[in-house]
Design a protein around this motif. Structure first.
Motif, PDB file in Angstrom:
ATOM      1  N   GLN A 165      38.268   6.910  31.201  1.00 29.53           N
ATOM      2  CA  GLN A 165      37.626   7.415  29.993  1.00 29.53           C
ATOM      3  C   GLN A 165      37.521   8.927  30.077  1.00 29.53           C
ATOM      4  N   ASN A 196      45.542   4.509  25.328  1.00 29.53           N
ATOM      5  CA  ASN A 196      44.493   3.598  25.778  1.00 29.53           C
ATOM      6  C   ASN A 196      43.296   4.284  26.441  1.00 29.53           C
ATOM      7  N   MET A 198      39.865   5.838  26.543  1.00 32.91           N
ATOM      8  CA  MET A 198      38.674   5.854  25.699  1.00 32.91           C
ATOM      9  C   MET A 198      38.021   7.242  25.749  1.00 32.91           C
ATOM     10  N   GLN A 200      34.804   9.934  24.459  1.00 34.08           N
ATOM     11  CA  GLN A 200      33.560  10.305  23.810  1.00 34.08           C
ATOM     12  C   GLN A 200      33.618  11.784  23.458  1.00 34.08           C
ATOM     13  N   ARG A 221      35.770   7.031  20.263  1.00 32.06           N
ATOM     14  CA  ARG A 221      35.114   5.745  20.094  1.00 32.06           C
ATOM     15  C   ARG A 221      33.651   5.745  20.514  1.00 32.06           C
ATOM     16  N   SER A 222      33.158   6.861  21.011  1.00 30.39           N
ATOM     17  CA  SER A 222      31.734   7.055  21.273  1.00 30.39           C
ATOM     18  C   SER A 222      31.414   8.512  20.974  1.00 30.39           C
ATOM     19  N   GLN A 265      27.019   2.983  20.580  1.00 31.97           N
ATOM     20  CA  GLN A 265      28.164   3.862  20.849  1.00 31.97           C
ATOM     21  C   GLN A 265      27.777   5.316  20.557  1.00 31.97           C
ATOM     22  N   ASP A 342      28.065  -0.666  28.433  1.00 31.42           N
ATOM     23  CA  ASP A 342      28.730  -1.270  27.283  1.00 31.42           C
ATOM     24  C   ASP A 342      29.280  -0.227  26.314  1.00 31.42           C
ATOM     25  N   GLN A 343      28.977   1.053  26.553  1.00 34.38           N
ATOM     26  CA  GLN A 343      29.593   2.081  25.725  1.00 34.38           C
ATOM     27  C   GLN A 343      31.048   2.250  26.134  1.00 34.38           C
ATOM     28  N   LYS A 344      31.882   2.618  25.196  1.00 39.98           N
ATOM     29  CA  LYS A 344      33.317   2.674  25.460  1.00 39.98           C
ATOM     30  C   LYS A 344      33.711   3.893  26.275  1.00 39.98           C
ATOM     31  N   ALA A 345      32.926   4.953  26.179  1.00 39.36           N
ATOM     32  CA  ALA A 345      33.196   6.175  26.942  1.00 39.36           C
ATOM     33  C   ALA A 345      31.959   7.050  26.879  1.00 39.36           C
ATOM     34  N   ALA A 349      28.106   5.680  29.489  1.00 37.35           N
ATOM     35  CA  ALA A 349      29.069   4.733  30.056  1.00 37.35           C
ATOM     36  C   ALA A 349      29.339   5.040  31.524  1.00 37.35           C
TER      37      ALA A 349
END
Length: 361
Positions: A165, A196, A198, A200, A221-222, A265, A342-345, A349
């Motif tokens: 990430q 792919n 991720m 923030q 995505r965050s 997120q 559970d955050q994507k980046a 996270a």
């Protein structure tokens, strides 16, 4: 004889808070000095969790053969330094070191400040915990990272070191977007090179809230929209320039970000140690959680090059205060079903700068 990980979870949490303030004695090949904050840290795995902990040669904690010792006694906790990444050995075609463009945080997170200057860096305006331009003055980074430059480093870090990430922040600009437009350009370039990965993004609340959708559409995505304190008096003392962005503007930006990016997120830093009442800080964290925003609780720690350290001589908070606030916020997060992991980046996270994940939050 095999030594097991015999420290109970509550002892692990107490120790994680303690080392956040007292530091550890360890050789840390991956470390962070200066920048936007919050500390000068060495990056280690603490019971397998990414952790950024001050390196302090006077600390009673010592890492020896993968174990954390307190005054020579084994705590039952495994700690190991994060290895220096391979991408640090590379440079761009025009000779800029990849390490000057982006840094490894924790074991699997790539981080960069895309613009290393800030309109609020004048001493009368400056956030007192921030040293964003000091790393630029020292030559350890470059003022502006181009989208192509960051994408090149991201691809190498993904390919060579398994980075999962990326976190991108920026100094605040004069524009209505407050720097978000350049962030979006960088996100697009990275997603083209490493689809792919991720990402923030982090910025102040933009004047035009549509900018938040622009960041998502670019591929982030965050998002982190960092307030540091929900107390206006604290904000005015510590962030004289930034505090002119009202809490109502922050709330509007958080709500829009949750609508666009989704619950959990969106995150914001809350710094312990700036004089805020602990009960009020926990209440502010609960308000954020109710909005779907993750309050990333981090201790203020003395950082060279900041006004708080060099001028005000502000010490780190007492570990009992940090323990209390972090534990109560972690319980609120658990009750709400929100975990940083559970955050994507992003910072929540990764979790390295906070003890929240150790407490289950």
């Amino acid at each position: 004889m095999t030594i097991t990980n015999n420290a109970p979870r509550d002892a692990q949490f107490t120790t994680r808070v303690d080392v956040a303030i007292r530091g550890i004695r360890v050789a840390a090949p991956v470390h962070r000095e200066g920048g936007a904050g919050p500390s000068d840290d060495g990056h280690v795995l603490f019971q397998g969790m990414q952790s950024a902990i001050p390196v302090n040669q006077d600390s009673p904690y010592l890492v020896d053969d993968g174990r954390l010792l307190l005054d020579g006694e084994d705590t039952g906790i495994e700690v190991s330094p994060v290895a220096r990444p391979k991408f640090y050995d590379l440079s761009t075609a025009d000779g800029v070191s990849y390490e000057q463009i982006a840094r490894l945080h924790g074991a699997k997170v790539l981080a960069t400040t895309v613009v290393q200057t800030c309109i609020r860096y004048d001493p009368a305006e400056r956030c007192r915990f921030c040293s964003i331009e000091e790393s630029l003055k020292s030559g350890s980074t470059v003022a502006v990272k181009t989208p192509a430059m960051i994408a090149e480093v991201a691809e190498a870090a993904w390919r060579l070191d398994g980075v999962e990430q990326m976190v991108m922040t920026t100094g605040t600009s004069n524009g209505r977007d407050r720097g978000a437009t350049h962030l979006a350009r960088c996100v697009r370039a990275i997603k083209k090179a490493v689809p792919n990965l991720m990402i923030q993004v982090q910025c102040e609340p933009p004047a035009d809230l549509k900018t938040i959708s622009d960041l998502y559409e670019a591929g982030a995505r965050s998002i982190g929209i960092h307030v540091e304190s929900m107390d206006d008096d604290v904000r005015k003392r510590w962030m004289p320039g930034k505090s002119r962005v009202s809490l109502d503007e922050y709330r509007a930006a958080w709500r829009e970000a949750v609508r666009v990016f989704g619950r959990n997120q969106v995150s914001t830093y809350l710094l312990v140690g700036m004089g805020e009442d602990p009960d009020e800080m926990v209440a502010g964290a609960q308000e954020l959680i109710d909005m779907g925003v993750y309050p990333f609780v981090v201790p203020f720690r003395p950082l060279r090059g900041t006004l708080a350290t060099d001028v005000d001589k502000v010490p780190a908070p007492h570990r009992s205060v940090l323990h209390d606030i972090t534990f109560r916020v972690s319980q609120a997060l658990v009750a709400a079903g929100m975990r940083g992991a559970d955050q994507k980046a992003g910072c929540a996270a990764c979790g390295a700068c906070s003890a929240l994940q150790t407490a289950g939050g």
